[in-house]
Design a protein around this motif. Structure first.
Motif, PDB file in Angstrom:
ATOM      1  N   GLU A 291      39.381  49.392  11.382  1.00 42.01           N
ATOM      2  CA  GLU A 291      39.375  48.527  10.203  1.00 42.01           C
ATOM      3  C   GLU A 291      38.920  47.138  10.630  1.00 42.01           C
ATOM      4  N   VAL A 292      37.820  46.691  10.085  1.00 42.65           N
ATOM      5  CA  VAL A 292      37.258  45.378  10.423  1.00 42.65           C
ATOM      6  C   VAL A 292      37.575  44.403   9.298  1.00 42.65           C
ATOM      7  N   ALA A 293      38.177  43.269   9.663  1.00 45.79           N
ATOM      8  CA  ALA A 293      38.494  42.232   8.677  1.00 45.79           C
ATOM      9  C   ALA A 293      37.492  41.096   8.793  1.00 45.79           C
ATOM     10  N   TYR A 294      37.091  40.574   7.656  1.00 46.23           N
ATOM     11  CA  TYR A 294      36.195  39.399   7.605  1.00 46.23           C
ATOM     12  C   TYR A 294      36.933  38.327   6.828  1.00 46.23           C
ATOM     13  N   GLU A 295      37.205  37.198   7.506  1.00 48.60           N
ATOM     14  CA  GLU A 295      37.966  36.128   6.870  1.00 48.60           C
ATOM     15  C   GLU A 295      37.145  34.846   6.846  1.00 48.60           C
ATOM     16  N   VAL A 296      37.098  34.201   5.689  1.00 50.29           N
ATOM     17  CA  VAL A 296      36.422  32.920   5.550  1.00 50.29           C
ATOM     18  C   VAL A 296      36.921  32.244   4.276  1.00 50.29           C
TER      19      VAL A 296
ATOM     20  N   LEU B  26      38.279  40.171   3.518  1.00 53.91           N
ATOM     21  CA  LEU B  26      37.694  41.443   3.120  1.00 53.91           C
ATOM     22  C   LEU B  26      37.821  42.422   4.279  1.00 53.91           C
ATOM     23  N   THR B  27      37.984  43.696   4.000  1.00 52.76           N
ATOM     24  CA  THR B  27      38.090  44.693   5.067  1.00 52.76           C
ATOM     25  C   THR B  27      37.150  45.859   4.791  1.00 52.76           C
ATOM     26  N   VAL B  28      36.663  46.446   5.870  1.00 56.10           N
ATOM     27  CA  VAL B  28      35.832  47.632   5.787  1.00 56.10           C
ATOM     28  C   VAL B  28      36.182  48.530   6.972  1.00 56.10           C
ATOM     29  N   THR B  29      36.125  49.819   6.787  1.00 58.14           N
ATOM     30  CA  THR B  29      36.455  50.758   7.850  1.00 58.14           C
ATOM     31  C   THR B  29      35.185  51.439   8.344  1.00 58.14           C
ATOM     32  N   GLY B  30      35.053  51.512   9.671  1.00 59.95           N
ATOM     33  CA  GLY B  30      33.893  52.150  10.266  1.00 59.95           C
ATOM     34  C   GLY B  30      34.249  52.808  11.582  1.00 59.95           C
ATOM     35  N   ARG B  31      33.244  53.313  12.269  1.00 59.53           N
ATOM     36  CA  ARG B  31      33.445  54.033  13.522  1.00 59.53           C
ATOM     37  C   ARG B  31      32.976  53.175  14.696  1.00 59.53           C
ATOM     38  N   ALA B  32      33.838  53.042  15.719  1.00 58.67           N
ATOM     39  CA  ALA B  32      33.491  52.236  16.892  1.00 58.67           C
ATOM     40  C   ALA B  32      32.400  52.923  17.705  1.00 58.67           C
ATOM     41  N   THR B  33      31.408  52.147  18.152  1.00 57.45           N
ATOM     42  CA  THR B  33      30.330  52.710  18.963  1.00 57.45           C
ATOM     43  C   THR B  33      30.585  52.547  20.451  1.00 57.45           C
ATOM     44  N   ARG B  34      31.685  51.872  20.808  1.00 60.79           N
ATOM     45  CA  ARG B  34      32.054  51.684  22.210  1.00 60.79           C
ATOM     46  C   ARG B  34      33.553  51.411  22.289  1.00 60.79           C
ATOM     47  N   SER B  35      34.084  51.495  23.496  1.00 66.30           N
ATOM     48  CA  SER B  35      35.498  51.198  23.715  1.00 66.30           C
ATOM     49  C   SER B  35      35.661  49.697  23.939  1.00 66.30           C
TER      50      SER B  35
ATOM     51  N   THR C 216      31.127  47.015  18.497  1.00 65.08           N
ATOM     52  CA  THR C 216      30.222  47.242  17.365  1.00 65.08           C
ATOM     53  C   THR C 216      30.750  48.407  16.549  1.00 65.08           C
ATOM     54  N   VAL C 217      30.882  48.175  15.252  1.00 70.50           N
ATOM     55  CA  VAL C 217      31.455  49.184  14.360  1.00 70.50           C
ATOM     56  C   VAL C 217      30.388  49.628  13.360  1.00 70.50           C
ATOM     57  N   LEU C 218      30.210  50.928  13.244  1.00 66.45           N
ATOM     58  CA  LEU C 218      29.230  51.493  12.319  1.00 66.45           C
ATOM     59  C   LEU C 218      29.894  51.791  10.977  1.00 66.45           C
ATOM     60  N   ASN C 219      29.402  51.141   9.933  1.00 66.58           N
ATOM     61  CA  ASN C 219      29.870  51.435   8.584  1.00 66.58           C
ATOM     62  C   ASN C 219      29.267  52.774   8.170  1.00 66.58           C
ATOM     63  N   THR C 220      30.090  53.792   8.086  1.00 64.35           N
ATOM     64  CA  THR C 220      29.583  55.145   7.837  1.00 64.35           C
ATOM     65  C   THR C 220      29.049  55.320   6.416  1.00 64.35           C
ATOM     66  N   THR C 221      29.380  54.382   5.539  1.00 68.09           N
ATOM     67  CA  THR C 221      28.880  54.464   4.160  1.00 68.09           C
ATOM     68  C   THR C 221      27.482  53.880   4.041  1.00 68.09           C
ATOM     69  N   SER C 222      27.291  52.687   4.655  1.00 62.53           N
ATOM     70  CA  SER C 222      25.997  52.002   4.539  1.00 62.53           C
ATOM     71  C   SER C 222      25.095  52.229   5.746  1.00 62.53           C
ATOM     72  N   SER C 223      25.647  52.809   6.810  1.00 61.13           N
ATOM     73  CA  SER C 223      24.925  53.028   8.080  1.00 61.13           C
ATOM     74  C   SER C 223      24.541  51.713   8.754  1.00 61.13           C
ATOM     75  N   LYS C 224      25.157  50.601   8.353  1.00 68.50           N
ATOM     76  CA  LYS C 224      24.920  49.318   9.003  1.00 68.50           C
ATOM     77  C   LYS C 224      25.999  49.078  10.057  1.00 68.50           C
ATOM     78  N   THR C 225      25.651  48.285  11.078  1.00 69.96           N
ATOM     79  CA  THR C 225      26.613  47.986  12.126  1.00 69.96           C
ATOM     80  C   THR C 225      27.188  46.585  11.939  1.00 69.96           C
ATOM     81  N   ILE C 226      28.422  46.415  12.396  1.00 73.83           N
ATOM     82  CA  ILE C 226      29.123  45.139  12.290  1.00 73.83           C
ATOM     83  C   ILE C 226      29.535  44.716  13.696  1.00 73.83           C
TER      84      ILE C 226
END
Length: 257
Positions: free
Chosen positions: A192-197, A202-211, A219-229
């Motif tokens: 779960e990635v949080a973005y605060e400003v 705001l939060t979005v859940t994605g899959r980690a690409t590394r440990s 780097t977290v891959l948003n599995t819905t949009s296929s964009k990385t965060i």
């Protein structure tokens, strides 16, 4: 009269068996010992008659207790410590008034004069890759000064809680290069990635690409949009992105020093 005698005898037996009621004690803010024998009186205010009970020997500059084990040891001597701050471990250090011993400080280079010794931190058991170092896993060991290596921690607390990068054998010297902060996010974990400003979160859940460990980039891959965060790991399955990310990384680096 016979009943009274039986009652007094039973009471005496209970007292002889050990403390029945535990008296409350308070952990000292900065526990120290002066002679290498760590007592309950060194650890707690209000230890009373149990103050001289020895619970450990300090071979180096410090000794580290697991809080649960320390709580049990205190209770065996009739002392009740509630651990109100939920500490995981307690560190007892040498008092400044401790006798000076003719050894080198841990991790300090020493001239290899005949008979000179040094205290170094070593592993008490074989450590597997990824194992988290516990208080009972490290001990201070006296070695010939010329065998003492640099780069080791000066305090056992600097190693406890870290993760082994590779297998480590019992008796080997603890070296900072062999340890790292434990990973809280593994590759392919859902994060779960949080973005605060500006007070907005705001939060979005994605899959980690590394440990990653706490404070490390992930780097977290948003599995819905296929964009990385690009984010910073803050805990198991959690990360933060945006302006607060750099603060989280800086705080983690500061805490590791």
């Amino acid at each position: 009269m016979r009943r009274l005698a039986l009652f007094l005898g039973a009471a005496a037996s209970l007292l002889a068996a050990g403390p029945v009621f535990a008296g409350p004690v308070t952990l000292k803010a900065n526990p120290v010992d002066e002679d290498g024998r760590v007592t309950l009186g060194d650890l707690f205010d209000g230890a009373g008659s149990a103050a001289n009970v020895v619970v450990a020997s300090r071979a180096g500059p410090s000794v580290v207790f697991d809080a649960g084990q320390l709580q049990a040891a205190a209770l065996r001597s009739g002392l009740q410590w509630d651990n109100p701050r939920n500490l995981g471990r307690v560190v007892v250090r040498a008092s400044m008034a401790s006798p000076v011993v003719a050894t080198a400080s841990p991790g300090t280079p020493t001239a290899a004069r005949p008979g000179a010794t040094a205290e170094i931190l070593t592993y008490a058991r074989n450590i597997a890759t990824g194992d988290i170092i516990q208080p009972e896993d490290v001990v201070w060991t006296t070695v010939q000064a010329h065998l003492a290596t640099t780069g080791g921690p000066r305090d056992a607390e600097q190693a406890i809680g870290l993760s082994a990068k590779r297998p480590l054998r019992a008796g080997a010297a603890v070296a900072s290069r062999d340890l790292a902060s434990p990973q809280v996010i593994a590759r392919n974990d859902m994060v779960e990635v949080a973005y605060e400003v500006g007070g907005v979160r705001l939060t979005v859940t994605g899959r980690a690409t590394r440990s990653a460990a706490i404070g490390e980039p992930v780097t977290v891959l948003n599995t819905t949009s296929s964009k990385t965060i690009d984010a910073i790991a803050t805990g198991p399955g959690r990360a933060i992105a945006g302006p607060a990310a750099q603060s989280a990384r800086a705080n983690a680096l500061l805490a590791s020093r």
